[in-house]
Design a protein around this motif. Structure first.
Motif, PDB file in Angstrom:
ATOM      1  N   LYS A 151      45.510  17.088   2.664  1.00 32.82           N
ATOM      2  CA  LYS A 151      44.531  16.002   2.409  1.00 32.82           C
ATOM      3  C   LYS A 151      43.189  16.157   1.901  1.00 32.82           C
ATOM      4  CE  LYS A 151      42.051  13.511   5.507  1.00 32.82           C
ATOM      5  NZ  LYS A 151      41.711  12.986   6.267  1.00 32.82           N
ATOM      6  N   PHE A 152      43.172  15.960   0.660  1.00 32.43           N
ATOM      7  CA  PHE A 152      41.862  16.218  -0.081  1.00 32.43           C
ATOM      8  C   PHE A 152      41.285  15.144  -0.470  1.00 32.43           C
ATOM      9  CE2 PHE A 152      41.930  21.051  -1.011  1.00 32.43           C
ATOM     10  CZ  PHE A 152      43.035  21.184  -0.498  1.00 32.43           C
ATOM     11  N   LEU A 153      39.925  15.273  -0.595  1.00 36.18           N
ATOM     12  CA  LEU A 153      39.011  14.036  -1.059  1.00 36.18           C
ATOM     13  C   LEU A 153      38.412  14.173  -2.376  1.00 36.18           C
ATOM     14  CD1 LEU A 153      38.871  13.874   2.193  1.00 36.18           C
ATOM     15  CD2 LEU A 153      37.158  12.384   1.993  1.00 36.18           C
ATOM     16  N   PHE A 154      38.523  13.162  -3.350  1.00 38.47           N
ATOM     17  CA  PHE A 154      37.984  13.462  -4.804  1.00 38.47           C
ATOM     18  C   PHE A 154      37.032  12.235  -4.827  1.00 38.47           C
ATOM     19  CE2 PHE A 154      41.551  15.988  -5.063  1.00 38.47           C
ATOM     20  CZ  PHE A 154      41.377  17.097  -5.598  1.00 38.47           C
ATOM     21  N   SER A 155      35.650  12.411  -5.427  1.00 33.13           N
ATOM     22  CA  SER A 155      34.860  11.387  -5.494  1.00 33.13           C
ATOM     23  C   SER A 155      34.334  11.344  -6.970  1.00 33.13           C
ATOM     24  CB  SER A 155      33.700  11.553  -4.706  1.00 33.13           C
ATOM     25  OG  SER A 155      33.906  11.678  -3.227  1.00 33.13           O
ATOM     26  N   ARG A 156      33.933   9.993  -7.277  1.00 30.77           N
ATOM     27  CA  ARG A 156      33.308   9.721  -8.553  1.00 30.77           C
ATOM     28  C   ARG A 156      32.030  10.794  -8.754  1.00 30.77           C
ATOM     29  NH1 ARG A 156      33.947   6.296 -11.960  1.00 30.77           N
ATOM     30  NH2 ARG A 156      35.416   4.926 -10.879  1.00 30.77           N
ATOM     31  N   GLY A 157      31.890  11.182 -10.184  1.00 35.77           N
ATOM     32  CA  GLY A 157      30.627  12.105 -10.414  1.00 35.77           C
ATOM     33  C   GLY A 157      29.285  11.269 -11.030  1.00 35.77           C
ATOM     34  N   SER A 158      29.837  10.308 -11.616  1.00 33.72           N
ATOM     35  CA  SER A 158      28.749   9.483 -12.258  1.00 33.72           C
ATOM     36  C   SER A 158      29.122   8.095 -12.523  1.00 33.72           C
ATOM     37  CB  SER A 158      28.597  10.033 -13.577  1.00 33.72           C
ATOM     38  OG  SER A 158      29.465  10.039 -14.358  1.00 33.72           O
ATOM     39  N   GLU A 159      27.904   7.215 -12.556  1.00 33.29           N
ATOM     40  CA  GLU A 159      28.371   5.806 -12.976  1.00 33.29           C
ATOM     41  C   GLU A 159      29.223   5.582 -14.194  1.00 33.29           C
ATOM     42  OE1 GLU A 159      27.875   3.402 -10.755  1.00 33.29           O
ATOM     43  OE2 GLU A 159      27.312   4.886  -9.477  1.00 33.29           O
ATOM     44  N   ILE A 160      29.902   4.314 -14.239  1.00 31.84           N
ATOM     45  CA  ILE A 160      30.952   4.198 -15.413  1.00 31.84           C
ATOM     46  C   ILE A 160      30.222   3.457 -16.568  1.00 31.84           C
ATOM     47  CG2 ILE A 160      32.902   2.900 -15.831  1.00 31.84           C
ATOM     48  CD1 ILE A 160      33.553   2.842 -12.849  1.00 31.84           C
ATOM     49  N   ALA A 161      30.430   4.277 -17.567  1.00 35.43           N
ATOM     50  CA  ALA A 161      29.990   3.687 -18.859  1.00 35.43           C
ATOM     51  C   ALA A 161      31.170   2.829 -19.543  1.00 35.43           C
ATOM     52  CB  ALA A 161      29.214   4.876 -19.709  1.00 35.43           C
ATOM     53  N   SER A 162      32.273   3.355 -19.261  1.00 36.03           N
ATOM     54  CA  SER A 162      33.523   2.755 -20.097  1.00 36.03           C
ATOM     55  C   SER A 162      34.662   3.448 -19.266  1.00 36.03           C
ATOM     56  CB  SER A 162      33.318   3.360 -21.523  1.00 36.03           C
ATOM     57  OG  SER A 162      33.572   4.740 -21.528  1.00 36.03           O
ATOM     58  N   PRO A 163      35.735   2.634 -19.377  1.00 38.39           N
ATOM     59  CA  PRO A 163      37.062   3.093 -19.076  1.00 38.39           C
ATOM     60  C   PRO A 163      37.269   4.229 -19.260  1.00 38.39           C
ATOM     61  CG  PRO A 163      37.311   0.962 -20.046  1.00 38.39           C
ATOM     62  CD  PRO A 163      35.926   1.229 -20.510  1.00 38.39           C
ATOM     63  N   SER A 164      38.116   5.058 -18.239  1.00 44.17           N
ATOM     64  CA  SER A 164      38.502   6.363 -18.375  1.00 44.17           C
ATOM     65  C   SER A 164      40.031   6.594 -18.393  1.00 44.17           C
ATOM     66  CB  SER A 164      37.611   7.357 -17.159  1.00 44.17           C
ATOM     67  OG  SER A 164      37.976   6.651 -15.930  1.00 44.17           O
TER      68      SER A 164
END
Lengths: 259, 134
Positions: free
Chosen positions: A197-210
């Motif tokens: 089990k690994f965790l991944f997190s968002r790095g920055s706020e969203i400007a546009s769909p990725s």
């Protein structure tokens, strides 16, 4: 301490479609079958079996070939789609070992509920061996990532009628919303079952769909937020669920918050 | 108390028989049945049913059965094709008694959702042989 992936952009063919992102929002999970060969997964099992103790967060140092799993373009494509290109690997990770005779866990959420309806952290659960039903697959309950229920409140639940047992092939990575209800089930075989089990997190706020976003295609999916059920619940809950799904979508496409 | 009553009844009949020739083998067998029954115990089987709404007619979405024997396990396994109770009412028809009803005035939030379903707890009182089931 988080590890940021300094990788070239993942090819667009590996990014999710609007339909797949909407499915993730509604159900809270997405399964990936990596392209790594069977021998690779078998060697991961061998490496884990030779550990003299569970190294906890140190599993990546002890079995460094695990980097290859999370560098797989299919995995990177899903993580990029849900968390943005600058997503980061969390320093916490764990090798869950279910030995023969392991009894099922109680339903739980990891940590405490995030109290937001956004996708900021996901769990990426890698299975290096086939997991048939008798080997204690992870069980998840679709749609529960929207529920602000502490783990203590789940103690009396047993089987949930619409639960999903992740009976998967070796090499599968299950990407699930951090808040989804889950549990390890009983291992009735004579072999240990491994889940990384690994965790991944968002790095920055969203400007546009990725992801591979197409406004016209997305428009065709929006009615699913209203009509598609992740699990049977009361009508009151379903009405509220509709709004929470829309809120998660709005956040993902970078729309201004309405709250 | 039931045991005392049964023994008193057996004794009363035995005294009558004693005055009329004495007890026989069948009387001792009857006594043995009474003694054996005293080694049995009534225990509470518990069935947690989670229904979609507080109505006993709504769909059951989760269940956990707890057997009153040492070492019993309530595992999460694959959902059986023949899910035993579609509604709480179905369980009542099968002899289960509701001992806990969900609170109708439970906390309600207009925006958030929390636990899944409404919890009913049911029981069945059944006799167990105390010598074989500890």
């Amino acid at each position: 301490m988080q590890k940021t992936f300094d990788k070239p952009a993942v090819p667009t063919e590996y990014l999710l479609s609007d339909e797949q992102v909407v499915s993730f929002i509604i159900h809270g999970y997405h399964l990936i079958e990596t392209d790594l060969p069977a021998a690779f997964h078998a060697s991961v099992c061998d490496d884990i079996a030779q550990l003299d103790s569970n190294p906890g967060d140190g599993i990546l140092d002890r079995v460094p070939k695990l980097y290859q799993v999370y560098d797989d373009p299919k995995v990177r494509g899903v993580l990029t789609s849900l968390l943005g290109a600058d997503y980061a690997m969390n320093s916490h990770r764990h090798c869950h070992i279910s030995p023969p005779g392991f009894k099922s866990q109680a339903w739980h959420q990891d940590g405490i509920n995030q109290r937001h309806h956004q996708i900021r952290t996901v769990l990426a659960m890698y299975y290096p061996q086939d997991v048939p039903v008798e080997m204690g697959p992870t069980v998840i309950m679709p749609g529960t990532h929207f529920r602000n229920a502490p783990t203590d409140c789940m103690a009396a639940y047993g089987m949930l009628r619409e639960q999903v047992l992740l009976t998967v092939k070796a090499g599968t990575v299950a990407i699930v919303h951090y808040d989804i209800w889950h549990a390890g089930t009983a291992n009735r075989t004579d072999k240990s079952r491994y889940m990384l089990k690994f965790l991944f997190s968002r790095g920055s706020e969203i400007a546009s769909p990725s992801w591979n976003h197409d406004p016209a295609a997305a428009a065709q999916q929006m009615s699913r937020f209203t009509f598609e059920k992740a699990c049977t619940c009361s009508q009151s809950d379903h009405y509220k669920e509709r709004a929470l799904r829309q809120e998660m979508w709005n956040h993902l496409i970078g729309a201004p918050s309405t709250n | 108390m039931a045991l005392q009553t049964e023994l008193a009844s057996w004794l009363e009949q035995a005294r009558v028989k004693q005055r009329n020739g004495g007890i026989v083998e069948n009387d001792l067998d009857a006594l043995a049945v009474i003694v054996h029954a005293s080694a049995q115990t009534v225990r509470q089987r518990l069935l947690y049913l989670h229904a979609a709404t507080p109505s006993i007619r709504s769909k059951v979405i989760g269940m956990a059965l707890h057997e009153p024997v040492p070492g019993s396990i309530t595992d999460i396994t694959s959902v059986p094709a023949d899910w035993p109770f579609d509604t709480v009412h179905d369980a009542i028809l099968a002899g289960w008694q509701v001992v806990h009803f969900p609170q109708q005035r439970a906390f309600f939030d207009d925006r958030e959702i929390d636990i899944l379903g409404y919890e009913f707890i049911l029981q069945k009182l059944e006799t167990y042989d105390a010598e074989n089931v500890r």
